[in-house]
Design an enzyme around this catalytic site. Structure first.
Site, PDB file in Angstrom:
ATOM      1  N   GLU A   1      -8.648  -2.096   6.349  1.00 45.95           N
ATOM      2  CA  GLU A   1      -7.976  -1.599   5.826  1.00 45.95           C
ATOM      3  C   GLU A   1      -7.972  -2.921   4.610  1.00 45.95           C
ATOM      4  O   GLU A   1      -6.907  -3.544   5.445  1.00 45.95           O
ATOM      5  CB  GLU A   1      -6.077  -1.000   6.205  1.00 45.95           C
ATOM      6  CG  GLU A   1      -5.261  -0.790   5.080  1.00 45.95           C
ATOM      7  CD  GLU A   1      -3.847  -0.293   5.268  1.00 45.95           C
ATOM      8  OE1 GLU A   1      -3.228   0.019   4.789  1.00 45.95           O
ATOM      9  OE2 GLU A   1      -3.908  -0.559   6.449  1.00 45.95           O
TER      10      GLU A   1
ATOM     11  N   ASP B   1      -4.812   3.499   1.456  1.00 51.37           N
ATOM     12  CA  ASP B   1      -3.964   3.562   2.021  1.00 51.37           C
ATOM     13  C   ASP B   1      -3.728   3.181  -0.278  1.00 51.37           C
ATOM     14  O   ASP B   1      -4.159   2.534  -0.769  1.00 51.37           O
ATOM     15  CB  ASP B   1      -2.769   2.164   2.322  1.00 51.37           C
ATOM     16  CG  ASP B   1      -1.686   2.910   2.299  1.00 51.37           C
ATOM     17  OD1 ASP B   1      -1.065   3.125   1.275  1.00 51.37           O
ATOM     18  OD2 ASP B   1      -1.145   1.815   3.439  1.00 51.37           O
TER      19      ASP B   1
ATOM     20  N   GLN C   1      -3.067   7.012   3.251  1.00 50.38           N
ATOM     21  CA  GLN C   1      -1.798   6.650   3.711  1.00 50.38           C
ATOM     22  C   GLN C   1      -1.257   6.667   2.223  1.00 50.38           C
ATOM     23  O   GLN C   1      -2.188   6.794   1.625  1.00 50.38           O
ATOM     24  CB  GLN C   1      -2.042   5.383   4.398  1.00 50.38           C
ATOM     25  CG  GLN C   1      -1.970   5.853   6.167  1.00 50.38           C
ATOM     26  CD  GLN C   1      -1.372   4.160   6.479  1.00 50.38           C
ATOM     27  OE1 GLN C   1      -1.302   3.445   6.280  1.00 50.38           O
ATOM     28  NE2 GLN C   1      -1.314   4.593   8.526  1.00 50.38           N
TER      29      GLN C   1
ATOM     30  N   GLU D   1       2.800   6.413   5.452  1.00 45.38           N
ATOM     31  CA  GLU D   1       4.059   4.962   5.749  1.00 45.38           C
ATOM     32  C   GLU D   1       4.545   4.062   4.290  1.00 45.38           C
ATOM     33  O   GLU D   1       4.120   3.278   3.722  1.00 45.38           O
ATOM     34  CB  GLU D   1       2.070   4.082   6.063  1.00 45.38           C
ATOM     35  CG  GLU D   1       2.748   2.802   6.681  1.00 45.38           C
ATOM     36  CD  GLU D   1       1.361   1.933   6.789  1.00 45.38           C
ATOM     37  OE1 GLU D   1       1.445   1.568   8.037  1.00 45.38           O
ATOM     38  OE2 GLU D   1       0.239   2.169   5.342  1.00 45.38           O
TER      39      GLU D   1
END
Length: 264
Positions: free
Chosen positions: A147, A182, A208, A244
């Site tokens: 990530e 994300d 996310q 998140e």
């Protein structure tokens, strides 16, 4: 009358990231809270201080799956944020990988996020590739995730954007290595969330989200999640999306956004 896309959007699934949501509770208690709130799955950051039997028991009782967890960051007090791209830390990095894979197997988690760490060393890329290759060989059916983190929150982090992560994934060329996409980090660093998602969708293993720039609930901030969630649904994505974000108050009081995106 709803069209097909509207129906897909209203039936999206969500995972509670228990690193941020219900962080005041023990991990087993947080799993029960996520179930009560209507989440379809859970995920976490570093569960290692909790006996895996307790986590497994809570998952079995609630029927929720633990989607993934992270490798340890190293010496947090010294500012470390992962070890796997840091030359000279290979032994510790692989110990953290082994620990994460073992714990994931014990609780049935499907993915392990191998954290790269902070480094500007010229050997960092090859170090990261070597440690990811090790993780892939040691994996017990888990997906290995990497990530990129934005520089505002994680200054000096090796993995800086989705293009860099994609290049590493393509070089290793193993179907079990995927991108953790994300929306928050991409929104902060790269801006074009839907465009970047479409560009890299073939290698995305988990998605996310959080508001930009404050990393709060998705119905706040400058990033409009209506078109983003709509685009995700249009791509045919059916796995739970990871919430998140950092609640600005009690987690239960920040969940109004779920009503817009889940079937009532």
């Amino acid at each position: 009358m709803r069209n097909k896309l509207d129906t897909e959007r209203m039936n999206m699934k969500f995972s509670a990231n228990l690193g941020f949501l219900w962080s005041e509770l023990s991990l087993p208690e947080a799993i029960f809270a996520a179930k009560a709130a209507g989440f379809d799955a859970v995920e976490c950051h570093w569960p290692y201080d909790t006996a895996f039997e307790d986590v497994k028991g809570a998952l079995e009782e609630t029927g929720l799956n633990m989607l993934g967890l992270n490798t340890l960051r190293g010496n947090v007090e010294a500012g470390e944020n992962g070890l796997s791209a840091v030359p000279g830390r290979e032994i510790e990095a692989r110990e953290a990988i082994d620990q994460a894979l073992t714990y994931a197997a014990q609780i049935g988690a499907g993915a392990v996020h191998v954290m790269a760490g902070k480094t500007e060393d010229v050997a960092a890329r090859q170090c990261f590739i070597a440690n990811l290759t090790y993780a892939l060989k040691q994996a017990q059916g888990q997906t290995i995730l990497i990530e990129p983190l934005n520089a505002f929150d994680a200054s000096g982090y090796f993995l800086k954007d989705t293009d860099q992560a994609r290049a590493i994934i393509d070089e290793i060329d193993n179907p079990s290595l995927k991108l953790m996409f994300d929306c928050y980090h991409v929104g902060r660093t790269e801006g074009d969330v839907t465009g970047k998602l479409a560009q890299h969708l073939a290698v995305v293993g988990h998605i996310q989200f959080a508001s930009v720039p404050d990393r709060a609930a998705p119905d706040q901030g400058t990033l409009d999640y209506d078109p983003i969630f709509g685009a995700i649904a249009a791509h045919g994505w059916t796995a739970p999306l990871g919430a998140e974000y950092k609640p600005n108050g009690a987690t239960e009081d920040t969940l109004g956004w779920m009503k817009r995106w889940t079937a009532s």
